[in-house]
Design an enzyme around this catalytic site. Structure first.
Site, PDB file in Angstrom:
ATOM      1  N   THR A 114       0.407  -1.075  -0.082  1.00 47.19           N
ATOM      2  CA  THR A 114      -0.309  -0.080  -0.178  1.00 47.19           C
ATOM      3  C   THR A 114       1.277   1.557   0.060  1.00 47.19           C
ATOM      4  N   GLN A 167       3.944   4.096  -1.210  1.00 46.00           N
ATOM      5  CA  GLN A 167       4.182   4.389  -2.861  1.00 46.00           C
ATOM      6  C   GLN A 167       5.514   3.268  -3.751  1.00 46.00           C
ATOM      7  N   ALA A 171       7.710  -2.955   3.309  1.00 43.72           N
ATOM      8  CA  ALA A 171       7.226  -2.654   4.994  1.00 43.72           C
ATOM      9  C   ALA A 171       8.061  -2.263   6.008  1.00 43.72           C
ATOM     10  N   ALA A 172       7.755  -0.539   6.274  1.00 44.32           N
ATOM     11  CA  ALA A 172       8.078  -0.547   7.334  1.00 44.32           C
ATOM     12  C   ALA A 172       7.887   0.979   8.111  1.00 44.32           C
ATOM     13  N   GLN A 173       8.148   1.236   8.784  1.00 44.93           N
ATOM     14  CA  GLN A 173       7.731   2.934   9.625  1.00 44.93           C
ATOM     15  C   GLN A 173       8.379   3.485   8.523  1.00 44.93           C
ATOM     16  N   SER A 217      17.683   1.979   3.275  1.00 38.69           N
ATOM     17  CA  SER A 217      18.029   3.381   2.984  1.00 38.69           C
ATOM     18  C   SER A 217      19.405   4.276   3.287  1.00 38.69           C
ATOM     19  N   GLU A 276      19.765   6.635   4.398  1.00 40.53           N
ATOM     20  CA  GLU A 276      19.432   6.774   5.535  1.00 40.53           C
ATOM     21  C   GLU A 276      20.467   6.602   6.651  1.00 40.53           C
ATOM     22  N   TYR A 287      15.037   5.133  13.646  1.00 36.65           N
ATOM     23  CA  TYR A 287      14.552   4.563  11.232  1.00 36.65           C
ATOM     24  C   TYR A 287      16.246   3.951  10.828  1.00 36.65           C
ATOM     25  N   PHE A 308       5.926  13.702   3.776  1.00 37.15           N
ATOM     26  CA  PHE A 308       7.588  13.823   2.738  1.00 37.15           C
ATOM     27  C   PHE A 308       7.552  14.868   2.503  1.00 37.15           C
ATOM     28  N   GLU A 334      19.853  15.209  12.292  1.00 35.87           N
ATOM     29  CA  GLU A 334      19.797  15.901  11.392  1.00 35.87           C
ATOM     30  C   GLU A 334      20.891  14.778  10.005  1.00 35.87           C
TER      31      GLU A 334
HETATM   32  P1  NAP Z   1       6.055   4.304   2.624  1.00 38.77           P
HETATM   33  O1  NAP Z   1       4.986   4.912   1.736  1.00 38.77           O
HETATM   34  O2  NAP Z   1       5.624   4.604   3.771  1.00 38.77           O
HETATM   35  O3  NAP Z   1       5.071   2.794   2.832  1.00 38.77           O
HETATM   36  C1  NAP Z   1       5.844   1.818   3.617  1.00 38.77           C
HETATM   37  C2  NAP Z   1       4.776   0.619   3.991  1.00 38.77           C
HETATM   38  O4  NAP Z   1       4.960  -0.270   4.620  1.00 38.77           O
HETATM   39  C3  NAP Z   1       3.041   0.699   3.457  1.00 38.77           C
HETATM   40  O5  NAP Z   1       2.367  -0.031   2.735  1.00 38.77           O
HETATM   41  C4  NAP Z   1       2.789   0.560   5.365  1.00 38.77           C
HETATM   42  O6  NAP Z   1       1.508   0.537   5.256  1.00 38.77           O
HETATM   43  C5  NAP Z   1       3.414  -0.603   5.758  1.00 38.77           C
HETATM   44  N1  NAP Z   1       3.672  -1.289   6.619  1.00 38.77           N
HETATM   45  C6  NAP Z   1       3.818  -0.429   7.651  1.00 38.77           C
HETATM   46  N2  NAP Z   1       3.707  -1.353   8.522  1.00 38.77           N
HETATM   47  C7  NAP Z   1       3.871  -2.138   8.396  1.00 38.77           C
HETATM   48  C8  NAP Z   1       3.328  -3.160   9.678  1.00 38.77           C
HETATM   49  N3  NAP Z   1       3.645  -3.417  10.559  1.00 38.77           N
HETATM   50  N4  NAP Z   1       3.268  -4.504   8.584  1.00 38.77           N
HETATM   51  C9  NAP Z   1       2.943  -4.735   7.470  1.00 38.77           C
HETATM   52  N5  NAP Z   1       3.297  -3.273   6.773  1.00 38.77           N
HETATM   53  C10 NAP Z   1       3.161  -2.455   7.210  1.00 38.77           C
HETATM   54  O7  NAP Z   1       6.945   3.790   1.486  1.00 38.77           O
HETATM   55  P2  NAP Z   1       8.137   3.680   0.215  1.00 38.77           P
HETATM   56  O8  NAP Z   1       8.580   4.781   0.138  1.00 38.77           O
HETATM   57  O9  NAP Z   1       6.813   3.531  -0.296  1.00 38.77           O
HETATM   58  O10 NAP Z   1       9.201   3.802   1.323  1.00 38.77           O
HETATM   59  C11 NAP Z   1       8.845   1.499   1.152  1.00 38.77           C
HETATM   60  C12 NAP Z   1      10.072   1.005   1.998  1.00 38.77           C
HETATM   61  O11 NAP Z   1      11.331   1.671   1.522  1.00 38.77           O
HETATM   62  C13 NAP Z   1      10.476   1.138   3.669  1.00 38.77           C
HETATM   63  O12 NAP Z   1      11.146  -0.075   4.038  1.00 38.77           O
HETATM   64  C14 NAP Z   1      10.993   2.846   3.319  1.00 38.77           C
HETATM   65  O13 NAP Z   1      11.247   2.969   4.876  1.00 38.77           O
HETATM   66  C15 NAP Z   1      12.080   2.058   2.002  1.00 38.77           C
HETATM   67  N6  NAP Z   1      12.621   3.431   1.701  1.00 38.77           N
HETATM   68  C16 NAP Z   1      12.417   4.636   1.583  1.00 38.77           C
HETATM   69  C17 NAP Z   1      13.201   5.545   0.691  1.00 38.77           C
HETATM   70  C18 NAP Z   1      12.475   6.689   0.020  1.00 38.77           C
HETATM   71  O14 NAP Z   1      12.676   7.425  -0.056  1.00 38.77           O
HETATM   72  N7  NAP Z   1      10.959   6.700  -0.605  1.00 38.77           N
HETATM   73  C19 NAP Z   1      14.289   5.388   0.251  1.00 38.77           C
HETATM   74  C20 NAP Z   1      15.160   4.295   1.277  1.00 38.77           C
HETATM   75  C21 NAP Z   1      14.701   3.433   1.759  1.00 38.77           C
HETATM   76  P3  NAP Z   1       0.074   0.813   5.293  1.00 38.77           P
HETATM   77  O15 NAP Z   1       0.325   1.430   3.862  1.00 38.77           O
HETATM   78  O16 NAP Z   1      -1.022   0.351   5.900  1.00 38.77           O
HETATM   79  O17 NAP Z   1       0.922   2.237   6.506  1.00 38.77           O
HETATM   80  O1  G4F Z   2      11.367  13.740   3.001  1.00 39.36           O
HETATM   81  P1  G4F Z   2      11.748  14.040   3.813  1.00 39.36           P
HETATM   82  O2  G4F Z   2      11.229  13.327   5.494  1.00 39.36           O
HETATM   83  O3  G4F Z   2      13.299  12.345   3.659  1.00 39.36           O
HETATM   84  P2  G4F Z   2      14.133  11.635   4.486  1.00 39.36           P
HETATM   85  O4  G4F Z   2      14.310  11.901   6.143  1.00 39.36           O
HETATM   86  O5  G4F Z   2      15.458  11.911   4.241  1.00 39.36           O
HETATM   87  O6  G4F Z   2      13.597   9.354   4.600  1.00 39.36           O
HETATM   88  C1  G4F Z   2      13.416   9.369   3.354  1.00 39.36           C
HETATM   89  O7  G4F Z   2      14.494   9.004   2.497  1.00 39.36           O
HETATM   90  C2  G4F Z   2      14.913   7.946   2.788  1.00 39.36           C
HETATM   91  C3  G4F Z   2      15.895   8.024   2.159  1.00 39.36           C
HETATM   92  O8  G4F Z   2      17.316   8.682   2.217  1.00 39.36           O
HETATM   93  C4  G4F Z   2      14.229   7.140   2.994  1.00 39.36           C
HETATM   94  F1  G4F Z   2      14.754   5.949   3.834  1.00 39.36           F
HETATM   95  C5  G4F Z   2      13.120   7.848   4.340  1.00 39.36           C
HETATM   96  O9  G4F Z   2      12.330   5.946   4.569  1.00 39.36           O
HETATM   97  C6  G4F Z   2      12.604   8.325   3.243  1.00 39.36           C
HETATM   98  O10 G4F Z   2      11.520   8.759   2.769  1.00 39.36           O
HETATM   99  O11 G4F Z   2      13.225  14.609   4.532  1.00 39.36           O
HETATM  100  C7  G4F Z   2      14.525  15.412   3.397  1.00 39.36           C
HETATM  101  C8  G4F Z   2      14.302  16.519   3.827  1.00 39.36           C
HETATM  102  C9  G4F Z   2      15.068  16.106   6.014  1.00 39.36           C
HETATM  103  O12 G4F Z   2      16.546  16.734   5.937  1.00 39.36           O
HETATM  104  C10 G4F Z   2      13.740  17.034   6.674  1.00 39.36           C
HETATM  105  O13 G4F Z   2      14.925  17.894   7.552  1.00 39.36           O
HETATM  106  O14 G4F Z   2      13.939  16.945   4.561  1.00 39.36           O
HETATM  107  C11 G4F Z   2      13.976  18.154   5.278  1.00 39.36           C
HETATM  108  N1  G4F Z   2      12.423  18.629   6.447  1.00 39.36           N
HETATM  109  C12 G4F Z   2      12.778  20.272   6.233  1.00 39.36           C
HETATM  110  N2  G4F Z   2      11.131  20.601   5.943  1.00 39.36           N
HETATM  111  C13 G4F Z   2      11.458  18.135   6.162  1.00 39.36           C
HETATM  112  C14 G4F Z   2      10.609  19.093   6.637  1.00 39.36           C
HETATM  113  N3  G4F Z   2      11.405  16.859   6.695  1.00 39.36           N
HETATM  114  C15 G4F Z   2       9.777  16.601   6.190  1.00 39.36           C
HETATM  115  N4  G4F Z   2       9.152  15.682   6.234  1.00 39.36           N
HETATM  116  N5  G4F Z   2       8.754  17.162   6.071  1.00 39.36           N
HETATM  117  C16 G4F Z   2       9.168  18.713   6.479  1.00 39.36           C
HETATM  118  O15 G4F Z   2       8.326  19.659   6.855  1.00 39.36           O
END
Ligand code: NAP
Ligand code: G4F
Length: 369
Positions: free
Chosen positions: A14, A16, A86-88, A131, A133, A175, A214, A330
């Site tokens: 569910t 992105q 899946a993740a928080q 990630s 991160e 995280y 985000f 940060e």
């Molecule tokens: P997302 O939109 O937050 O999606 C996270 C998914 O995990 C959602 O489907 C959520 O379900 C599910 N989930 C959370 N807790 C769960 C649980 N206890 N059991 C089953 N499902 C659960 O994240 P995303 O951006 O698609 O990212 C996908 C993965 O890549 C994540 O693990 C994230 O940490 C990692 N990642 C993302 C990025 C990025 O920039 N997008 C970069 C690096 C790594 P609900 O819809 O019910 O909340």
């Molecule tokens: O968009 P962000 O929340 O993404 P962040 O923290 O980089 O994490 C995302 O990318 C990771 C990969 O590097 C994933 F693993 C993780 O699951 C997630 O998808 O924040 C990006 C930047 C940060 O420096 C934050 O401090 O934007 C800055 N920021 C400034 N104002 C903000 C805000 N971030 C958020 N979410 N909301 C604000 O109002």
């Protein structure tokens, strides 16, 4: 290439990435089983277009519950590929809910890996969503020549920071620490049990399906709502510190509240990045790969590009920096090096930062003339 006999399970369907990956695999002819957790409100918005589609099945499960994972895997023991997305996944939330983040983001991965081994599903290939991160404060540097412009009085090279597969991890949030644990667990199961388990160390990737809290989507969604509010109004004047006002003093629109604008992120398009996940599982040997664009920008630059798409050159009147959105720690600088993914997987990003921001602003303003 159509793969009619292939079946994949996606944990995190569910989210992105789950929805983009399901689109990709279904287009390749896979059967896709998506695992969604129970929610009191509908959480299937991003996969609505797939409900009822041939080859797509949604099942209920939670990765923090071993029993639910084991029964899903047992019922699908012919599965070829398991993707753990899946993740928080929200970094700021992880400071407020570290226990829940640990259970879902670290332990959830271990639960899936251990279930695969316990059920003897050793030939099933596994992908872990690691990630950038995890690098946190850490980076490596390289010296690159600078194109000199007459009269040649500047330095002939500059030092560039980057992260790749050899960069140390120095995580800066609950995280990121949970992601490191899951990453090491994936490597352990690869080396200890011979599982085809790969981890993609993905840098930030975004798009119109990105979660609304985000920073990229928060900005483009605000722009969409603002443009809709402005539409048809004759005059906009600066309101007070928190809001923008039209000529009618009670007609106000809240300013965009953000935290740190100075951090650098390497932002790419999610649709490109899910292809890399699939490519990793098609390799003969499992491995870890950095997936990124190699370009980095600050949040200030993101604001410049996003606002310029709706004709606003100076966004400073519309944005408030709010301490509430600063984090206890940060990650200041992320810029990946994708050489390994390019040379081994043959992967490269198809969308630039500018394409990405334009796509997101257009999507959030598409109903405005
Ligand atoms: P997302 O939109 O937050 O999606 C996270 C998914 O995990 C959602 O489907 C959520 O379900 C599910 N989930 C959370 N807790 C769960 C649980 N206890 N059991 C089953 N499902 C659960 O994240 P995303 O951006 O698609 O990212 C996908 C993965 O890549 C994540 O693990 C994230 O940490 C990692 N990642 C993302 C990025 C990025 O920039 N997008 C970069 C690096 C790594 P609900 O819809 O019910 O909340
Ligand atoms: O968009 P962000 O929340 O993404 P962040 O923290 O980089 O994490 C995302 O990318 C990771 C990969 O590097 C994933 F693993 C993780 O699951 C997630 O998808 O924040 C990006 C930047 C940060 O420096 C934050 O401090 O934007 C800055 N920021 C400034 N104002 C903000 C805000 N971030 C958020 N979410 N909301 C604000 O109002």
């Amino acid at each position: 290439m159509i793969r009619n006999n292939m079946k994949a399970i996606i944990f995190g369907i569910t989210g992105q990435d789950g929805s983009h990956l399901a689109d990709l695999l279904l287009a390749k002819g896979y059967k896709v089983v998506g695992v969604a957790r129970r929610s009191s409100v509908d959480n299937t918005q991003r996969v609505k277009h797939l409900l009822g589609v041939d080859g797509f099945e949604l099942v209920s499960g939670d990765i923090t519950d071993c029993h639910s994972i084991t029964s899903i895997l047992r019922e699908n023991d012919d599965v070829n590929e398991v993707y753990n997305l899946a993740a928080q996944s929200h970094v700021a939330v992880s400071f407020k809910q570290p226990g829940l983040t640990w259970d879902a983001t670290a332990k959830g991965c271990m639960n899936i890996l251990q279930s695969l081994v316990d059920l003897g599903m050793i030939s099933t290939r596994f992908y872990q969503a690691s990630s950038s991160e995890m690098f946190g404060k850490e980076f490596d540097t390289t010296e690159v020549p600078v194109d000199l412009v007459a009269p040649f009085d500047g330095p002939s090279s500059e030092i560039l920071k980057y992260q790749n597969e050899d960069t140390k991890f120095l995580p800066q949030s609950p995280y990121a620490i949970a992601k490191c644990a899951a990453h090491y667990m994936t490597r352990l199961f690869r080396e200890g049990y011979g599982l085809h388990a790969s981890a993609g160390i993905l840098f930030n990737h975004e798009g119109p399906r990105r979660g609304e809290d985000f920073v990229t989507r928060k900005i483009t969604k605000w722009i969409g709502e603002f443009v809709r509010w402005v539409d048809g109004k004759e005059n906009i004047i600066t309101g007070d510190q928190d809001s923008i006002q039209s000529l009618d003093p009670i007609d106000r629109f809240p300013k965009l509240r953000l935290g740190n604008l100075e951090a650098f992120r390497d932002w790419g398009y999610a649709g490109d990045y899910v292809e890399a996940m699939w490519m990793m599982l098609q390799q003969d040997s499992p491995d870890d790969y950095v997936i990124c664009t190699g370009k980095t920008h600050t949040i200030r630059k993101l604001l410049d590009v996003a606002f310029s798409h709706v004709g606003i050159k100076d966004w400073s009147e519309y944005v408030v920096q709010d301490p509430e959105f600063y984090r206890p720690a940060e990650v200041d600088y992320l810029r990946g090096d994708n050489q390994k993914a390019k040379s081994v997987l043959g992967w490269e990003p198809k969308h630039s930062f500018e394409d990405l921001v334009k796509m997101m602003v257009e999507s959030d303003t598409d109903d405005v003339k």
